[in-house]
Structure formats: C-alpha cells, structure tokens
Design a protein around this motif. Structure first.
Motif, PDB file in Angstrom:
ATOM      1  N   ALA A 270      -9.953  12.058   8.556  1.00 19.39           N
ATOM      2  CA  ALA A 270      -9.332  12.741   9.677  1.00 19.39           C
ATOM      3  C   ALA A 270      -7.812  12.738   9.534  1.00 19.39           C
ATOM      4  CB  ALA A 270      -9.752  12.069  10.984  1.00 19.39           C
ATOM      5  N   VAL A 271      -7.255  11.604   9.179  1.00 18.70           N
ATOM      6  CA  VAL A 271      -5.799  11.520   9.064  1.00 18.70           C
ATOM      7  C   VAL A 271      -5.309  12.467   7.977  1.00 18.70           C
ATOM      8  CG1 VAL A 271      -3.898   9.992   8.427  1.00 18.70           C
ATOM      9  CG2 VAL A 271      -5.690   9.178   9.955  1.00 18.70           C
ATOM     10  N   ASP A 272      -6.106  12.609   6.928  1.00 20.79           N
ATOM     11  CA  ASP A 272      -5.716  13.473   5.811  1.00 20.79           C
ATOM     12  C   ASP A 272      -5.506  14.911   6.265  1.00 20.79           C
ATOM     13  OD1 ASP A 272      -5.254  14.043   3.066  1.00 20.79           O
ATOM     14  OD2 ASP A 272      -7.239  14.983   3.010  1.00 20.79           O
TER      15      ASP A 272
ATOM     16  N   ARG B 230       0.970  10.369   1.110  1.00 21.76           N
ATOM     17  CA  ARG B 230       0.021   9.494   0.442  1.00 21.76           C
ATOM     18  C   ARG B 230       0.136   8.061   0.958  1.00 21.76           C
ATOM     19  NH1 ARG B 230       1.785  10.434  -4.191  1.00 21.76           N
ATOM     20  NH2 ARG B 230       2.328   8.409  -4.981  1.00 21.76           N
ATOM     21  N   ILE B 231       1.387   7.669   1.227  1.00 21.66           N
ATOM     22  CA  ILE B 231       1.604   6.281   1.625  1.00 21.66           C
ATOM     23  C   ILE B 231       0.863   5.949   2.910  1.00 21.66           C
ATOM     24  CG2 ILE B 231       3.789   6.867   2.794  1.00 21.66           C
ATOM     25  CD1 ILE B 231       3.768   3.700   1.010  1.00 21.66           C
ATOM     26  N   VAL B 232       0.799   6.940   3.845  1.00 18.42           N
ATOM     27  CA  VAL B 232       0.133   6.691   5.119  1.00 18.42           C
ATOM     28  C   VAL B 232      -1.354   6.452   4.897  1.00 18.42           C
ATOM     29  CG1 VAL B 232      -0.418   7.681   7.373  1.00 18.42           C
ATOM     30  CG2 VAL B 232       1.818   8.108   6.309  1.00 18.42           C
ATOM     31  N   ILE B 233      -1.950   7.336   4.093  1.00 16.69           N
ATOM     32  CA  ILE B 233      -3.399   7.236   3.875  1.00 16.69           C
ATOM     33  C   ILE B 233      -3.737   5.936   3.160  1.00 16.69           C
ATOM     34  CG2 ILE B 233      -5.356   8.376   2.813  1.00 16.69           C
ATOM     35  CD1 ILE B 233      -3.702  10.971   3.036  1.00 16.69           C
ATOM     36  N   ALA B 234      -2.955   5.619   2.130  1.00 17.76           N
ATOM     37  CA  ALA B 234      -3.225   4.395   1.384  1.00 17.76           C
ATOM     38  C   ALA B 234      -3.050   3.177   2.281  1.00 17.76           C
ATOM     39  CB  ALA B 234      -2.291   4.308   0.181  1.00 17.76           C
ATOM     40  N   ALA B 235      -2.013   3.218   3.123  1.00 14.71           N
ATOM     41  CA  ALA B 235      -1.756   2.070   3.987  1.00 14.71           C
ATOM     42  C   ALA B 235      -2.879   1.885   4.988  1.00 14.71           C
ATOM     43  CB  ALA B 235      -0.433   2.243   4.714  1.00 14.71           C
ATOM     44  N   ILE B 236      -3.356   3.017   5.555  1.00 14.03           N
ATOM     45  CA  ILE B 236      -4.467   2.912   6.509  1.00 14.03           C
ATOM     46  C   ILE B 236      -5.694   2.311   5.825  1.00 14.03           C
ATOM     47  CG2 ILE B 236      -6.118   4.246   7.882  1.00 14.03           C
ATOM     48  CD1 ILE B 236      -3.879   6.164   8.550  1.00 14.03           C
ATOM     49  N   SER B 237      -5.991   2.800   4.612  1.00 12.50           N
ATOM     50  CA  SER B 237      -7.165   2.288   3.900  1.00 12.50           C
ATOM     51  C   SER B 237      -7.033   0.786   3.671  1.00 12.50           C
ATOM     52  CB  SER B 237      -7.323   2.978   2.551  1.00 12.50           C
ATOM     53  OG  SER B 237      -7.088   4.342   2.660  1.00 12.50           O
TER      54      SER B 237
END
Lengths: 538, 498
Positions: B26-28, B34-41
């Motif tokens: 969803a965030v994607d 990229r940093i946001v997605i990686a950080a969330i994961s």
C-alpha cells in the motif's frame, strides 16, 4: 558473569579488545592507534607479570604447581552436546603452572616488543591488530587444558599468521609467485596437515576415554591396543603419533621443517620474531604438555627414533647454515638446529637408554629425566629470547639496506657500532657462550642426555662447533672485515629499534647468570609429569 | 478440537508478517522513496519477532489449532526466528542493489515478505494440504523475484526456468501427498503417524510415496539429482534474491521435509529403503556439489554448488536421525538438534557471504571470482567479513561453521551412519580448496584497479552483523543448543507419549 572475574580470561581477552580498539580510533588521530596497540599489549604483559608475582608471593618460586595443582585456573562448562549415547563436552579450561607461565610471559613480552618494532609499517592498523590477535591465539594455546579448546586455539593462531606473512611479506619471486604468497600458503598447508592428525588423535582419545579434560586424562592414561590394516598397535603409540604430528610440524622436526626457512625469509621482521619466539614453542610445549603427560608409553616407545631425529635436526640444521647466503635464512636454519636440542632433551627424559650407564641410571633415574626435561623447557625460553633478538637485529639491517645477502655487506660495524655489538652479543648467546641464556639449557640437556643416548649426544655436542662456525663467520662477513664503501651512508640503530634489543639482551644476561629461579619454577612442574611417566613406563 | 479466538494468538507471527507485506504494498502506491519502504519493512519485522520470541519463552510442549493445521512448538518457533533473521538481513543487503538494478522497490519487499509468510507456515503446519499451500505461497513470490531485472534476459530466463521446474516439483510432491492420503485416509500428520503404526514393512506404495516426497522437497533444498535449476537461477536472478533462495527456500524445504518424515511418522514403515534412498541422495549431493563448485569461475555459480554441498551435509544429519528413530527417539532427536544448529549457522553464513557478493557487484559490477582480486586492499572490512563467512562454510575453527560440522558429524556417527560421515569428511577437505581460493584471490592477488571502495552503510551493517555473529555463535554455542534440543525433541514427543 563470573567468567570475567578470572585474570586468565583477561590475558586472553585483552589482546582481542586491543585489536578491536585499534579500529575504534577515528581516522583523524589514526597515529594514536599505535599507542592503543602498545597500551593493550603492555597491559597484557603487566597482567602476566602480576599473575607471576602474585603466585610467587603466596607459594614461592617452587610453588607454581603442576597440571593437577594449578597455581591459577578457570574451569567452566562451555559446550555440552548430547549425541545419542555420548556427550560431546568442551570446557572453558585455562590454567597456568611452571611449565606454561614462562611461555605466557614470553609471549606477552615479545608481542609488546613486536608492536614497538612494527611502529612504522604501512597499513599499521591492520598489522598491529593482527599481531594482537595472534597473541591471543598463542596465549590460548599455552593456557588451554581441555583438548578441544586447545585445538580451537591452535587453529585461531593460523589465520592472523597467514595474513601477516601473505600481505606484509617480501615480494621476491619464489617458484613463479611472490615469496610472501608462496610462504604463507606453505605455512598454512603444513600446519593444517599436522592439525588434521591432531584432531583425529584427540577425537580418538576423547571417544576412548570419554573426557576432554586434561586433568582427568592425566590420571586415566589411554591404554589397550587396536588393529589397523591387520597390524596391531597400542593406543598409546597411535594417539601419540597422531597428536605429535601437529607438534612435529610446528617445532619443526625433520622432515617437516621445510616450511620454516620459507616463512622466516618472507615474513616481516616482527612476525619472524614471534614465529621463532613463541610459535615454534607451541610445538615444543605441546610435546611436553600433551604427549609427555598423556602418552608416556607411546612416547617411550618412540624415544629412540626421537633421539635420532633430534640429532638429524641439530646436525642437518647446523650444516645447512654454513652454506646460507641470506642472514634470515641462516637464523631460520639455526632455529631448526636449536629446536633439535629440545627434542633431544625430551627423548632423553622419555627414553630407556642404551644400557651403557645403567648403573648411573638406576640410582638417579628420575633425576636425570627431570634435568633433561627441565633443560628442554628452559631451551624453549632462552631460544625464544635469543632468536627474537637475532631477528630484530637482522630487521634493522634489512630496513636500511633492503637486502639480507651476507656477501654484499662488509665491515658495517664501522657505521653501526651499536648494532654490531648487540648482534655479536646475540650470536654469542645463540652459540652457547657460558654466562648467557643459551648455555644453561644446552648444558642441562647434554649432561643428562649423555647418560641415556650417548652416541647421539656426542654427535650433538660436536655440532656446537659448527654453530659457532656459522654464526661467527656471518658476523665476520657482515660486520667486520674490509669495509664496503657502498654502506657509507648507514646510520646506527635508532632509539625505537634499540628498546626491544636492550630488553632482550638484559633478559639473556639475567637467565644466563642467574637461571636458578626459572629452573626451580619449571622443575617443580616437571616433577609430576616425570613421575607419572616413569610409573607408566615400568 | 474446535476454534477458539485465542488460537489467533498462535498465528500472530504469520498474521503480522502478512499485514506488513500488505502495508508495504500500500505504501508503495504513494511514495517511490526506497528508504521509506525498506525502513517500514525492517522496523515492521520487530512485531512478528516479538510475538515469536514471546511464544518461544512462554510455550512449552506442542500446541495445535485449526484442527491440527497449525502446530506451534519449539521446532516451528526455531525456524520462524531463522526466517525473520533472513527477511531482516535481505532487506538490509538488498537496499542498494534494488536501487541500482531492479527498480521495483515495493514489489521486491512485498514479495519477500509474502514468501517469508509461506516459509513460516511450512515450519508450523501439521497437515499435508496446508504444507502444499504454504509451499506455493513461498514459491510464487520467488519466481517473480527471479525475473525482477526486467532489462536482463538472463534474469527472465531464470524466472521461466524456475517456474517450470518449480511447478513440476510441486506436482511430484503433490502426487506423493495424494498417495499418503490414499494409504491412510487422512492428511493430518498426527493421523498419519498413528495410522502408520499399524502398517507392516514391504508396502510398495509407501516406498513410492517416500521417493516422491523426497523428490519434491529435494527440488526445494537443491539435492542431487534435483539440483539442476540452482546454478542457472542463482546466476541469473538479482543477487539479493539469490541470497534469499539459497537460505530461505532451503531452510523452509528442510523444515517441511523433517516435519513430514518425523512428525508425520513416515519412518515407522519401510525405513530401510527410505534411509538407503536418502543416504544415496546425501552422498551424491555432497560430492557433486563440492567437486563442481571447485571448477566454477563465477562466484554466484560457485555459491550455488556450495549451497548444494551444504544441503548434503544437512541430509547426513537427517539420515542419521531416521535410522535411529525406531530404536531410540531420544537419541535420534540429537541428530535433528545438530541439523537445526547447522541450518541456523548456514543461514547466517550464507547471508554474510552473499552480502559480500552483492557489495562487490554494486561496487565493481563484476561477479567473477577474479573480480575479487586484491579486494583486501580496496575494501578491508568487506573482505574480512566475506572471508570469515567462507571459512565458516569450509568448517575451519574457530568460526561457528566448525561446530555445526562437528555436531552433525558426531551425531551421524553415533547414530550409525559412519560411511556417510567419512564421505562428508572427505568432501569437507575438497571444499577447503574452492573457499580457500576465493580468500587467496581477495587477500594476496594484486588489485586490477587502485582506489578505495566504499561499501554502503546497509551492506556494511549486514556483513558486519553476519560475520560477527559467526564468532559470537562460537562463544554461545551452548545457548543455541539449549534452544535446538527441545525443538528436536518435540518432533518425536507425540509418538513417544511426551
């Protein structure tokens, strides 16, 4: 955690912490990382001295105990893996007695001096960190008293040494590759070859006896026989041969000695010092601590061969020294020769003898064995300091001249009087001049082994003439004789380089003039080993 | 047995990873950072990790829910910890690579997490159909991940190969499961175990089912002769995905295989043929893996064959356990404890080694062993970390890999598989040659280019973490064993009356 309350843990841990601390120093102040390395190696040395003096204060010089009455120890369970009907256990078991403590102090001292010696190396951070890791591994070898823990420590030392030779070694081409790479691999493969046999021996020992604890194993010697390919062999002899393989490579014993000259010529100065000073002693120490204590029967059966090989080591090493063109290679082969004296001492202590002096043996049997083994242990210590000093001297010359070929020098004592004096002094100690450290040990070994192995001892004693020959001849060709104008620019030894030389020279004189404390300390720890061995052999 | 709301707590780790994957997707949609997605994961993984650890501490014995479909015991929890470690390290290690080569950030992380959910289920189900579904949930994201470098035909080729061969192996496995159902009338593993108690030896259908199941899982764990896919797909896929295949897929395959063979009680009937087949597979896997790895020039292909060889060592432990199971389950469980320890160490080691390879690919663009030349001079941390991992794979003391080999070989020896241990020891010697060669190239050869290489923060972290844990694992061996022993025990518990 109680493990951190033992000072022996810190002997092992301080160098490791030092190696890590070197990398914590910010880039801006990277010069300071040298001081960090020095501080940690000095702290280790001080701690080892503290342990020595603490025991000395409480128990006196003969109170350093033995394997079963350790003066200082830590023993905690580490691994306990239950596999079917057996329990695979490894203990965190460190201990020091009169046999191992001198080696621990020697290792701490030589490492500290090596840090001083390696002050101006390129990539000094990595260099000093690896030297400290090497120190930790060797400390572990000298203190570990659980056979598997010992084996682990034996392997820990391999990696730093491999990299130290392989990266900082000399680039002279050997067999188509740079010498440092050739020698590093040769060192690795030889040592690895030996330790595979040792592991096999330890596993056999463990699964036969059900314990990896040295104290237990020294009370319950392995016995019985087994059949391999139809040939019956006693387990004592079999495990001895397997375990001894690793030590024989390390000592190095003929015919497994060929890695040593290569490693020495290609290693940087400080690494050579540590290699000759403590790493070879790991083999000799293992021979006495493990083989003599756990397999006296096997060693007794092998003693005759050991005496013969010892003489080959002594004679062959000395003879080959006479034709060396390279100073470092000469000292390396002289190490082979001098380590042979340790082997001769062990062979004398373990041997049944040739019957020539049976009368003398019957009366003072145990005493003679005791002197022989004490002499061998003392030789470990004195060879460590003397050869360390010789390598430091060669290092000074090499750093200035970038060559070690004897023939290109001549009369350089004119330009470097200080180094000339110290080099000559070290050579005198090495050839066994009375009053210096080398003499005491050799005298003890030869006088006692003469009664047991007469012919080999006579041969070995006469080899000492060769020793004097090659060392003095080298001194003459390098430092004296007609002056080679090419070296007119050479400065004398610098103040930093002088520190290790003077420290070792002082020790050489002290051990030579007043060896009694060291002998008492070692001897009291040797007594029970000899006692068990004599009982087992009868 | 009926549904209780509290059963959902047993599912909490899986549910939270699943939710995390949905959140990432969803965030994607809204951000391309990229940093946001990686950080969330990465941060999101803390939740399932907390649930798993809480369960591991508070639970004892075996808990089942959903009519035996879900089995939560120390065994499943041990594997779940492994899978969560894998997910976290892959997120860290892939960060730069994804940006450079893949350009599909949200997809990569979401697929990764979905696959991890599947793996977690593979370790924690007690029912054949659920195992199959979990296997597919694991595999489908893997197929897509293999083909994520859309501009590279090699990557697409790898994806297609993976799908085709994966589908075939699933079919074989399903055939095996179907036979088991036909024989016993149940798909519940406990039910199987109870029914098989009454079977007598010499039942051809059981042997066929055994072979089909070994073939099906053999593909997942890349055991010879079902290993052909591994080198090509390892080479073609994006390197972080390769790292993920080499540890995740393999660990999950072993988790399910051991679960079916032991918890499902398959060892009770026709053990001799089962052991013979598995030991031949183990011997072939080790030998072929090691010998072919020794001649590779591409580091990813070498690692592919190395991972095949490592699967062989693990199989040695499994064979040892199976052969001892009827005589003494308590003794046999030690073999599984050794296997669990081995898998944990293997996972950490391979993650570290692959982080090194990813870092190299980011920095130089090369994946040949020769591209590692003189790396020590250009990136010291990277080379020391990678070297430690390679030493661990070779089983050189004092790195943790030494202990995993010692344990598994001691156990197998004690459990009566002496000849396999001899084969494994000979293989270990061969393996030193090729691992050693990479180390030699890194440390002693002259670099092709000068200049310092700067490893990115995320990769430096993953390499340092992996290689440092290898040393730490050596020190805390006993703690891991203390976790692995009950895990292994619980597998047998249901059959031996606890």
């Amino acid at each position: 955690m109680s493990i951190f309350t033992y000072d022996l843990t810190w002997i092992l841990l301080l160098p490791v912490l030092g190696a890590l601390a070197i990398y914590v120093v910010p880039k801006k102040w990277s010069e300071w990382s040298k001081w960090v390395a020095l501080a940690f190696s000095a702290a280790t040395f001080v701690l080892s001295l503290y342990i020595f003096f603490r025991i000395l204060n409480v128990h006196g010089i003969t109170g350093f105990g033995d394997l079963n009455n350790l003066a200082d120890q830590v023993k905690l369970p580490w691994i306990n893996f239950n596999a079917g009907s057996v329990h695979f256990t490894v203990q965190y078991f460190l201990g020091v007695d009169g046999l191992s403590l001198p080696m621990v102090v020697l290792n701490a001292l030589l490492t500290m001096l090596a840090v001083i010696g390696g002050w101006n190396k390129k990539r000094f951070k990595d260099y000093l960190a690896l030297i400290l890791l090497l120190e930790a591994g060797v400390m572990g070898v000298f203190m570990a008293l659980d056979i598997f823990f010992f084996f682990l420590m034996w392997e820990v030392e391999l990696a730093p040494m491999f990299i130290l030779i392989g990266v900082w070694g000399s680039d002279a081409i050997k067999h188509g590759v740079p010498g440092r790479i050739y020698s590093a691999w040769k060192f690795l493969l030889y040592t690895f070859f030996g330790s595979v046999f040792m592991l096999a021996g330890f596993i056999l020992l463990y699964f036969t006896m059900g314990s990896s604890d040295m104290q237990y194993l020294s009370h319950h010697l392995i016995g019985g026989t087994t059949t391999i390919l139809g040939i019956g062999i006693s387990l004592q002899l079999l495990t001895f041969l397997l375990v001894f393989m690793a030590f024989a490579v390390k000592i190095p014993m003929f015919p497994f000695h060929t890695w040593l000259p290569d490693a020495h010529t290609d290693a940087p100065t400080e690494v050579s010092v540590l290699l000759a000073g403590v790493l070879l002693k790991m083999g000799a120490y293992g021979l006495i601590r493990f083989c003599f204590t756990l397999f006296p029967g096997g060693l007794g059966q092998f003693a005759g061969w050991l005496a013969v090989i010892a003489v080959i080591n002594i004679l062959y090493g000395a003879a080959i020294c006479l034709v060396q063109k390279d100073m470092k290679k000469l000292i390396a082969y002289s190490s082979v020769s001098h380590m042979g004296i340790i082997l001769l001492g062990v062979a004398a202590a373990a041997g049944a003898g040739n019957g020539m002096f049976q009368g003398a043996l019957a009366g003072g049997d145990q005493a003679f064995r005791q002197v022989a083994l004490t002499g061998a242990t003392l030789q470990m210590f004195s060879h460590g300091i003397i050869t360390g000093m010789l390598f430091f001297c060669v290092g000074v010359v090499y750093d200035l001249a970038h060559t070690r070929e004897i023939a290109v020098f001549g009369g350089i004592a004119k330009r470097m009087p200080m180094l000339g004096t110290l080099f000559t002094f070290a050579a005198m100690a090495s050839l066994g001049l009375p009053g210096l450290a080398g003499f005491v040990a050799e005298y003890m070994v030869f006088t006692s082994s003469f009664r047991v192995w007469t012919i080999p001892t006579i041969l070995a004693v006469f080899t000492m003439i060769l020793t004097a020959g090659y060392l003095l001849w080298m001194i003459k060709r390098v430092f004296f004789g007609p002056f080679n104008q090419k070296w007119d620019w050479m400065p004398d030894v610098s103040r930093r380089e002088l520190i290790p030389l003077l420290a070792l020279a002082g020790l050489v004189v002290f051990v030579g003039v007043y060896p009694a404390p060291l002998i008492d300390m070692i001897s009291s720890s040797i007594t029970p080993i000899i006692h068990t061995a004599v009982t087992a052999m009868k | 047995m009926s549904f209780k709301p509290s059963d959902l707590y047993l599912l909490a780790p899986e549910i939270s990873v699943m939710l995390l994957a949905l959140v990432v997707m969803a965030v994607d949609l809204f951000t391309k950072k990229r940093i946001v997605i990686a950080a969330i994961s990465l941060v999101g993984l803390i939740v399932p990790a907390a649930f798993t650890i809480a369960q591991a501490i508070t639970f004892s014995g075996t808990k089942t829910a959903f009519f035996g479909m879900l089995v939560v015991d120390q065994y499943s929890l041990f594997f779940q910890v492994i899978f969560l470690i894998i997910a976290a390290v892959i997120v860290l290690a892939s960060y730069d690579y994804i940006g450079k080569y893949v350009h599909a950030d949200g997809e990569f992380y979401a697929l990764l997490l979905f696959s991890v959910v599947g793996m977690m289920f593979m370790a924690s189900t007690g029912e054949l159909i659920t195992i199959y579904i979990a296997l597919e949930l694991t595999s489908f994201p893997l197929y897509v991940m293999a083909g994520l470098i859309r501009s590279d035909t090699k990557s697409s080729e790898a994806a297609v190969k993976y799908v085709l061969l994966g589908a075939m192996s699933s079919a074989i496995l399903l055939y095996g499961f179907a036979l088991l159902y036909g024989l016993t009338g149940t798909t519940d593993l406990q039910g199987l175990a109870q029914t098989f108690k009454g079977f007598s030896n010499g039942n051809l259908m059981v042997i066929v089912a055994d072979v089909l199941i070994i073939a099906g899982f053999g593909f997942k764990i890349s055991a010879v002769p079902f290993h052909m896919w591994a080198p090509d797909i390892y080479e073609g896929a994006p390197t972080p995905a390769t790292a993920f295949f080499s540890v995740g897929s393999k660990a999950a395959g072993f988790a399910a295989l051991i679960r079916v063979l032991i918890y499902g009680g398959l060892w009770q009937v026709d053990l001799v043929p089962l052991v013979v087949v598995l030991s031949i597979v183990a011997a072939l896997t080790m030998t072929l893996g090691n010998f072919v790895a020794a001649v590779q020039t591409n580091i990813k292909r070498m690692m592919a064959y190395s991972s095949i060889a490592q699967a062989g060592y693990i199989l040695v432990g499994v064979v040892g356990t199976l052969s001892m199971a009827p005589k003494s389950p308590a003794a046999a469980a030690t073999g599984i404890a050794a296997v669990l320890f081995f898998i944990l160490v293997y996972v950490v080691t391979n993650l570290g080694a692959f982080s090194g390879i990813i870092a190299l690919a980011n920095l130089t663009g090369g994946e040949k062993i020769d591209d590692f030349r003189g790396l020590w001079k250009r990136a010291p941390l990277l080379s020391v970390g990678t070297a430690l991992c390679l030493l661990s794979l070779a089983g050189i003391p004092p790195v943790a890999g030494f202990f995993s080999k010692v344990f598994i070989f001691t156990a197998a020896w004690q459990l009566g598989q002496q000849w396999l241990v001899v084969v494994a020891l000979l293989n270990s010697i061969v393996s030193i040659v090729y691992y050693g060669r990479v180390i030699k190239v890194m440390f002693f050869d002259e670099p092709q280019k000068e200049g310092r290489l700067v490893t990115s923060m995320s990769l430096a972290t993953s390499i340092t973490l992996a290689s440092a844990s290898l040393l730490v694992l050596t020190v805390i061996v006993q703690l891991v064993l203390n976790a692995a022993n009950p895990a292994a025990f619980h597998l047998f518990a249901s059959l031996t009356g606890r």
